[in-house]
Scaffold this active site. Structure first.
Site, PDB file in Angstrom:
ATOM      1  N   HIS A   1       0.823  -1.212   0.000  1.00  0.00           N
ATOM      2  CA  HIS A   1       0.000   0.000   0.000  1.00  0.00           C
ATOM      3  C   HIS A   1       0.857   1.262   0.000  1.00  0.00           C
ATOM      4  O   HIS A   1       0.361   2.350  -0.326  1.00  0.00           O
ATOM      5  CB  HIS A   1      -0.941   0.002   1.202  1.00  0.00           C
ATOM      6  CG  HIS A   1      -2.225   0.748   0.970  1.00  0.00           C
ATOM      7  ND1 HIS A   1      -2.311   1.858   0.138  1.00  0.00           N
ATOM      8  CD2 HIS A   1      -3.478   0.557   1.454  1.00  0.00           C
ATOM      9  CE1 HIS A   1      -3.557   2.300   0.134  1.00  0.00           C
ATOM     10  NE2 HIS A   1      -4.280   1.532   0.914  1.00  0.00           N
TER      11      HIS A   1
ATOM     12  N   ASP B   1     -10.408  -5.405 -17.940  1.00  0.00           N
ATOM     13  CA  ASP B   1     -10.710  -6.518 -18.849  1.00  0.00           C
ATOM     14  C   ASP B   1      -9.417  -7.023 -19.498  1.00  0.00           C
ATOM     15  O   ASP B   1      -8.752  -6.290 -20.227  1.00  0.00           O
ATOM     16  CB  ASP B   1     -11.708  -6.012 -19.906  1.00  0.00           C
ATOM     17  CG  ASP B   1     -12.013  -7.040 -20.989  1.00  0.00           C
ATOM     18  OD1 ASP B   1     -11.567  -8.193 -20.870  1.00  0.00           O
ATOM     19  OD2 ASP B   1     -12.702  -6.669 -21.956  1.00  0.00           O
TER      20      ASP B   1
END
Length: 456
Positions: free
Chosen positions: A168, A383
């Site tokens: 992070h 995608d």
């Protein structure tokens, strides 16, 4: 509201290939790149996993998604080469990336299960979670460890599950989506990402001299005298779905002067209140609700397009437990809205300065609940050639992540995973059910109907 039902847990076997280090496909600069003073605060020094689930697609033929993503990763790391490096720590606990080109960890796997067996609602907690992301020994440290760990698990039906664990300190949800979008573009044949990455972490480094100009209750030092910090070992996870019907039911409790509130704000106030009642803290305990606020649009000039570092704050709304439980929902809602509105460019610069002055402290964990709205992050639209994901979202106990979801009835809404001890989870579900219960014979909501159930 619908919640995940508990049935016989699904079990399956995952066969993993040996973990491998994927290095950039071309030579990349060898340099030391400091993180910003927002990036390297103690509260972001952890690895966070995100789960992406994709259905099979006949148009992709016999293509192996693991091979496609592995090859794309090598190409994407040419542009995002810091992700192939390792973190080092300098004077004053300052983190920097040694762009060594050592690579990101990658695992290919197969599971003897179909996507249909996961049930009609794809939402946390996912079965055999530890099998879908193998914690490679020595990979979960902050310093000198891989900054990315990716596992692609193919299912019997042709579907696959992609789990990405990232440090992070390197990026927030916005930056993560930017990186994964680049990865997906490479998977579909692009030679260059549509958005080129920009480092420029100095934009969010402390001023000289540093000066704290705002109040930051999210970093208050609070002693856990009543033992209200919940050990992870006793927590369980359950997901709750909030569609238009559920949100409308909660809005009945919003006072006139706060009607401008967003879905995120009213849902957050509701969850904060129900969670506090469920935990049954001491009535005088201070409870904190910290909301992740993306500050990219708060800056003038704007943070440049392509910047993928952390650009958020988590301002704290604070209330006595007694007030949260016994006052109308408007009390919690007003506090949440006020805390969110405090985040400005100056606020974030003040946080960066505080990190340097106070030695990069952690956020307050005592009595705290953190939530993050990733419904508009674009996670579902990533995608790789197989179409949009059927589920996508972070999976970590440190915060409640709001993700977009279409349930089995075709209703679009928000899924929120809740982490609580077992007994408290039952109380939470009960309180939430009371708030969502509709009385078709009475348009006027009796606040006492809700308040009477608080034990404080």
């Amino acid at each position: 509201m619908s919640q995940q039902t508990t049935t016989t847990p699904l079990t399956f076997t995952v066969r993993r290939h040996e973990p491998e280090l994927i290095v950039p496909a071309k030579p990349t600069p060898r340099e030391l790149k400091p993180l910003s003073d927002i990036d390297d605060q103690e509260g972001l020094r952890f690895h966070i996993p995100a789960i992406h689930i994709y259905q099979s697609n006949p148009k992709m033929g016999n293509k192996n998604p693991a091979s496609v993503i592995r090859d794309a990763l090598a190409k994407a790391l040419v542009f995002y080469y810091p992700f192939a490096g390792r973190l080092k720590e300098g004077p004053g606990r300052k983190l920097m990336v040694d762009c060594s080109g050592q690579g990101a960890l990658f695992i290919e796997a197969e599971a003897d299960v179909t996507l249909k067996q996961f049930g009609v609602e794809l939402q946390p907690p996912f079965p055999c979670r530890e099998e879908l992301l193998y914690d490679v020994p020595g990979s979960s440290g902050i310093l000198d460890s891989p900054l990315l760990l990716i596992q692609v698990t193919r299912l019997l039906c042709g579907a696959f599950i992609l789990v990405v664990r990232f440090s992070h300190t390197m990026c927030d949800a916005f930056g993560y989506v930017q990186f994964l979008t680049a990865l997906s573009e490479m998977a579909k044949g692009a030679s260059t990402p549509s958005t080129l990455p920009i480092w420029q972490r100095e934009l969010l480094c402390a001023r000289d001299p540093p000066r704290v100009t705002c109040i930051h209750h999210e970093y208050d030092k609070v002693a856990d005298t009543d033992g209200i910090t919940i050990p992870l070992e006793i927590m369980e996870t359950r997901s709750f779905f909030f569609g238009p019907t559920e949100i409308s039911a909660i809005r009945r409790f919003v006072p006139t002067q706060l009607k401008r509130c967003t879905i995120f704000e009213v849902l957050t106030a509701c969850l904060w209140r129900c969670r506090t009642i469920a935990l049954q803290p001491n009535p005088d305990d201070e409870m904190r609700m910290m909301t992740i606020v993306n500050a990219r649009l708060k800056f003038n000039p704007r943070i440049p397009v392509g910047y993928y570092g952390n650009v958020f704050a988590y301002p704290a709304a604070i209330s006595k437990a007694r007030d949260l439980c016994n006052k109308p929902l408007g009390h919690a809602l007003e506090l949440v809205m006020k805390a969110k509105s405090e985040v400005t460019e100056e606020y974030l610069k003040s946080v960066a300065d505080m990190m340097v002055i106070k030695g990069r402290p952690n956020f307050t964990t005592v009595g705290s609940y953190i939530v993050s709205d990733v419904t508009r992050s674009g996670l579902l639209e990533i995608d790789f050639g197989w179409g949009n994901a059927v589920y996508a979202g972070p999976d970590y106990h440190v915060a409640g992540f709001y993700t977009r979801h279409i349930n089995h009835k075709g209703e679009s809404g928000i899924v929120v995973p809740i982490w609580l001890p077992c007994v408290a989870m039952k109380r939470f579900a009960k309180e939430l059910h009371i708030m969502l219960a509709r009385d078709d014979n009475d348009d006027h909501v009796n606040q006492e109907h809700v308040l009477a159930h608080s034990k404080l």
